[in-house]
Scaffold this motif. Structure first.
Motif, PDB file in Angstrom:
ATOM      1  N   ASP A 105       0.824  -1.205   0.000  1.00  0.00           N
ATOM      2  CA  ASP A 105       0.000   0.000   0.000  1.00  0.00           C
ATOM      3  C   ASP A 105       0.862   1.261   0.000  1.00  0.00           C
ATOM      4  OD1 ASP A 105      -2.280  -1.529   0.008  1.00  0.00           O
ATOM      5  OD2 ASP A 105      -2.600  -1.383   2.180  1.00  0.00           O
ATOM      6  N   SER A 106       1.978   1.210   0.684  1.00  0.00           N
ATOM      7  CA  SER A 106       2.850   2.379   0.734  1.00  0.00           C
ATOM      8  C   SER A 106       3.467   2.658  -0.641  1.00  0.00           C
ATOM      9  CB  SER A 106       3.956   2.183   1.773  1.00  0.00           C
ATOM     10  OG  SER A 106       4.758   1.056   1.464  1.00  0.00           O
ATOM     11  N   THR A 107       3.756   1.582  -1.380  1.00  0.00           N
ATOM     12  CA  THR A 107       4.284   1.751  -2.738  1.00  0.00           C
ATOM     13  C   THR A 107       3.241   2.397  -3.639  1.00  0.00           C
ATOM     14  OG1 THR A 107       5.823  -0.115  -2.563  1.00  0.00           O
ATOM     15  CG2 THR A 107       5.157   0.546  -4.782  1.00  0.00           C
ATOM     16  N   LEU A 108       1.999   1.924  -3.549  1.00  0.00           N
ATOM     17  CA  LEU A 108       0.926   2.500  -4.363  1.00  0.00           C
ATOM     18  C   LEU A 108       0.723   3.972  -4.036  1.00  0.00           C
ATOM     19  CD1 LEU A 108      -1.711  -0.403  -4.197  1.00  0.00           C
ATOM     20  CD2 LEU A 108      -0.018   0.065  -5.977  1.00  0.00           C
ATOM     21  N   ARG A 109       0.782   4.303  -2.759  1.00  0.00           N
ATOM     22  CA  ARG A 109       0.626   5.707  -2.361  1.00  0.00           C
ATOM     23  C   ARG A 109       1.769   6.552  -2.910  1.00  0.00           C
ATOM     24  NH1 ARG A 109      -1.053   3.439   2.610  1.00  0.00           N
ATOM     25  NH2 ARG A 109       1.053   3.735   3.461  1.00  0.00           N
ATOM     26  N   ALA A 110       2.971   6.002  -2.869  1.00  0.00           N
ATOM     27  CA  ALA A 110       4.137   6.750  -3.342  1.00  0.00           C
ATOM     28  C   ALA A 110       4.050   7.031  -4.841  1.00  0.00           C
ATOM     29  CB  ALA A 110       5.419   5.984  -3.022  1.00  0.00           C
ATOM     30  N   VAL A 111       3.561   6.036  -5.610  1.00  0.00           N
ATOM     31  CA  VAL A 111       3.419   6.230  -7.056  1.00  0.00           C
ATOM     32  C   VAL A 111       2.375   7.303  -7.339  1.00  0.00           C
ATOM     33  CG1 VAL A 111       2.717   5.136  -9.226  1.00  0.00           C
ATOM     34  CG2 VAL A 111       4.176   3.884  -7.615  1.00  0.00           C
ATOM     35  N   ARG A 112       1.257   7.250  -6.614  1.00  0.00           N
ATOM     36  CA  ARG A 112       0.208   8.254  -6.822  1.00  0.00           C
ATOM     37  C   ARG A 112       0.678   9.635  -6.375  1.00  0.00           C
ATOM     38  NH1 ARG A 112      -3.270   3.756  -4.843  1.00  0.00           N
ATOM     39  NH2 ARG A 112      -4.435   2.994  -6.660  1.00  0.00           N
ATOM     40  N   THR A 113       1.436   9.686  -5.298  1.00  0.00           N
ATOM     41  CA  THR A 113       1.958  10.968  -4.823  1.00  0.00           C
ATOM     42  C   THR A 113       2.906  11.580  -5.849  1.00  0.00           C
ATOM     43  OG1 THR A 113       1.751  10.268  -2.507  1.00  0.00           O
ATOM     44  CG2 THR A 113       3.278  12.083  -2.981  1.00  0.00           C
ATOM     45  N   ALA A 114       3.619  10.716  -6.567  1.00  0.00           N
ATOM     46  CA  ALA A 114       4.521  11.211  -7.612  1.00  0.00           C
ATOM     47  C   ALA A 114       3.767  11.850  -8.764  1.00  0.00           C
ATOM     48  CB  ALA A 114       5.392  10.076  -8.126  1.00  0.00           C
ATOM     49  N   GLY A 115       2.443  11.564  -8.864  1.00  0.00           N
ATOM     50  CA  GLY A 115       1.625  12.189  -9.896  1.00  0.00           C
ATOM     51  C   GLY A 115       1.105  11.269 -10.966  1.00  0.00           C
ATOM     52  N   ALA A 116       1.194   9.928 -10.743  1.00  0.00           N
ATOM     53  CA  ALA A 116       0.777   8.967 -11.756  1.00  0.00           C
ATOM     54  C   ALA A 116      -0.469   8.211 -11.338  1.00  0.00           C
ATOM     55  CB  ALA A 116       1.912   7.979 -12.041  1.00  0.00           C
ATOM     56  N   GLU A 117      -1.228   7.770 -12.339  1.00  0.00           N
ATOM     57  CA  GLU A 117      -2.283   6.795 -12.126  1.00  0.00           C
ATOM     58  C   GLU A 117      -1.644   5.421 -11.945  1.00  0.00           C
ATOM     59  OE1 GLU A 117      -5.420   7.505 -11.897  1.00  0.00           O
ATOM     60  OE2 GLU A 117      -5.608   9.504 -12.780  1.00  0.00           O
ATOM     61  N   VAL A 118      -2.370   4.487 -11.333  1.00  0.00           N
ATOM     62  CA  VAL A 118      -1.826   3.157 -11.070  1.00  0.00           C
ATOM     63  C   VAL A 118      -2.701   2.091 -11.719  1.00  0.00           C
ATOM     64  CG1 VAL A 118      -1.309   1.446  -9.278  1.00  0.00           C
ATOM     65  CG2 VAL A 118      -0.720   3.849  -8.915  1.00  0.00           C
ATOM     66  N   ARG A 119      -2.057   1.116 -12.356  1.00  0.00           N
ATOM     67  CA  ARG A 119      -2.757  -0.061 -12.856  1.00  0.00           C
ATOM     68  C   ARG A 119      -2.017  -1.307 -12.379  1.00  0.00           C
ATOM     69  NH1 ARG A 119      -3.949  -1.067 -19.154  1.00  0.00           N
ATOM     70  NH2 ARG A 119      -5.253   0.804 -18.784  1.00  0.00           N
ATOM     71  N   THR A 120      -2.754  -2.286 -11.852  1.00  0.00           N
ATOM     72  CA  THR A 120      -2.157  -3.519 -11.361  1.00  0.00           C
ATOM     73  C   THR A 120      -2.005  -4.521 -12.504  1.00  0.00           C
ATOM     74  OG1 THR A 120      -3.142  -3.190  -9.180  1.00  0.00           O
ATOM     75  CG2 THR A 120      -2.363  -5.408  -9.711  1.00  0.00           C
ATOM     76  N   VAL A 121      -0.812  -5.136 -12.604  1.00  0.00           N
ATOM     77  CA  VAL A 121      -0.526  -6.098 -13.663  1.00  0.00           C
ATOM     78  C   VAL A 121       0.117  -7.352 -13.071  1.00  0.00           C
ATOM     79  CG1 VAL A 121      -0.269  -4.342 -15.455  1.00  0.00           C
ATOM     80  CG2 VAL A 121       1.722  -5.030 -14.097  1.00  0.00           C
ATOM     81  N   ARG A 122       0.249  -8.367 -13.899  1.00  0.00           N
ATOM     82  CA  ARG A 122       0.791  -9.646 -13.442  1.00  0.00           C
ATOM     83  C   ARG A 122       2.316  -9.667 -13.476  1.00  0.00           C
ATOM     84  NH1 ARG A 122      -0.653 -15.611 -16.058  1.00  0.00           N
ATOM     85  NH2 ARG A 122       0.683 -16.851 -14.648  1.00  0.00           N
TER      86      ARG A 122
END
Length: 383
Positions: A105-122
């Motif tokens: 969760d902290s990684t996802l927050r960090a990516v969003r804080t950087a200004g990007a949308e997030v998509r989960t992949v395999r």
């Protein structure tokens, strides 16, 4: 010579005035865009024509792409080992970053804080790159036109010419490809070819009987495509006068070269607009993400725009495979080889080859400029 006086002046501006001392020069490998001036009306018109945008949409897109380009390295670092690739989404106007399902969760927050949308992949980008590297270590038959990592599809895409799909050698290659990792096979209508041409009057430069296009000015010369000439080959300009020699060249495996400039010829940080758009200043070499707009200048078809479709693609030309090319939706034709790909005011690469033409459409690949600069220790001439 069939070049108009206007075009003679434009070429002269490109190759004769580069002894200017220019402040704010960006060294090779630097990728931080300068504060961007307002886009010229001509550039916006070209984007309207080739991307189907209104002037306001084109202006907004350029602004969004500048932001996405700056966000990408920060978001990539925030994703860490979970990074699965990234691309510019023209619907949202934002950078999307793929992350694997095990990201915290902290990684996802960090990516969003950087200004990007997030998509989960395999699959992670490292896994996809490893699979592609395995294919790069093989020799492909001519029916296989190339392969690349597609971050949006989260797979390695192998392109096969439709007429050769059932060929035994192609089928054996595809079996090896599927064993290498996550692979999707796509059928294409034609194989890519390089865009050199026989001698035609009034074009930027000649080597032997081939005509190619100048890519970007560097201090001491310019960069262009490797298939346009071998090291040591002499180069003449549109007026037939001697420019210099190929100082380094690689093709196939790579498709890059650089030419020294002398005998009264100089360089400037300019890409020709050919009267379609004003000549464009080059201010850096920040890499445009997948999905971003990109335009190409070449001596045959002049100025055309499209989007970045893929990075780090291997293209299987008839002369051999070329690695680490960037794929675009921009058209090109013979004689455009070596010419400039630019996104906004950021140099992207030199035209390698493609399929199709600028009447019916097609796709074109370029060799990234930063790789050329780093390979030969060159410094991009910037404004």
């Amino acid at each position: 010579m069939r070049r108009t006086k206007l075009h003679r002046v434009a070429v002269a501006a490109l190759v004769l005035l580069g002894s200017w001392a220019v402040a704010g020069t960006t060294p090779a490998g630097a990728a931080t865009p300068a504060a961007a001036p307002s886009a010229s009306p001509g550039l916006l018109q070209a984007m309207q024509r080739d991307l189907g945008l209104s002037p306001q949409q084109a202006e907004a897109r350029l602004s969004a792409e500048r932001t996405a380009t700056a966000v990408e390295p920060k978001a990539r670092a925030a994703a860490g080992s979970a990074f699965g690739g990234s691309w510019f989404d023209d619907r949202t106007g934002r950078l999307t970053v793929a992350v694997t399902s095990d990201a915290s969760d902290s990684t996802l927050r960090a990516v969003r804080t950087a200004g990007a949308e997030v998509r989960t992949v395999r699959h992670s980008a490292r896994q996809l790159d490893t699979a592609k590297d395995r294919l790069d270590g093989t020799t492909a038959p001519q029916g296989v036109s190339g392969w690349r990592v597609d971050p949006k599809a989260n797979t390695v895409v192998v392109d096969v010419v439709g007429a050769a799909r059932s060929d035994n050698d192609v089928q054996r290659f595809l079996s090896k490809a599927r064993a290498a990792g996550p692979v999707t096979v796509r059928t294409v209508s034609a194989a890519p070819q390089t865009f050199a041409a026989g001698t035609v009057g009034g074009d930027p430069y000649y080597t032997g009987n081939a005509r190619c296009s100048i890519g970007f000015s560097v201090y001491g010369g310019f960069v262009t495509a490797g298939h346009c000439g071998q090291a040591g080959a002499g180069v003449s300009g549109w007026d037939g006068s001697y420019i210099g020699n190929f100082q380094g060249s690689s093709f196939p495996d790579n498709d890059y070269a650089w030419v020294s400039v002398g005998s009264g010829w100089w360089t400037v940080p300019v890409v020709l607009g050919w009267g379609t758009v004003p000549d464009q200043l080059v201010r850096g070499s920040a890499v445009a993400p997948v999905g971003a707009s990109v335009c190409r200048s070449g001596s045959t078809t002049h100025w055309h725009c499209g989007t970045v479709l893929a990075h780090n693609e291997t293209v299987n030309y008839s002369q051999g495979a070329v690695h680490e090319l960037t794929k675009t939706s921009v058209c090109a034709e013979p004689g455009d080889s070596g010419g400039s790909f630019i996104s906004g005011d950021q140099a992207q690469g030199v035209t390698s080859g493609g399929w199709g033409n600028c009447s019916s459409g097609g796709e074109t690949w370029f060799q990234p400029v930063n790789e050329i600069l780093n390979r030969y220790g060159l410094t991009l001439h910037t404004a």
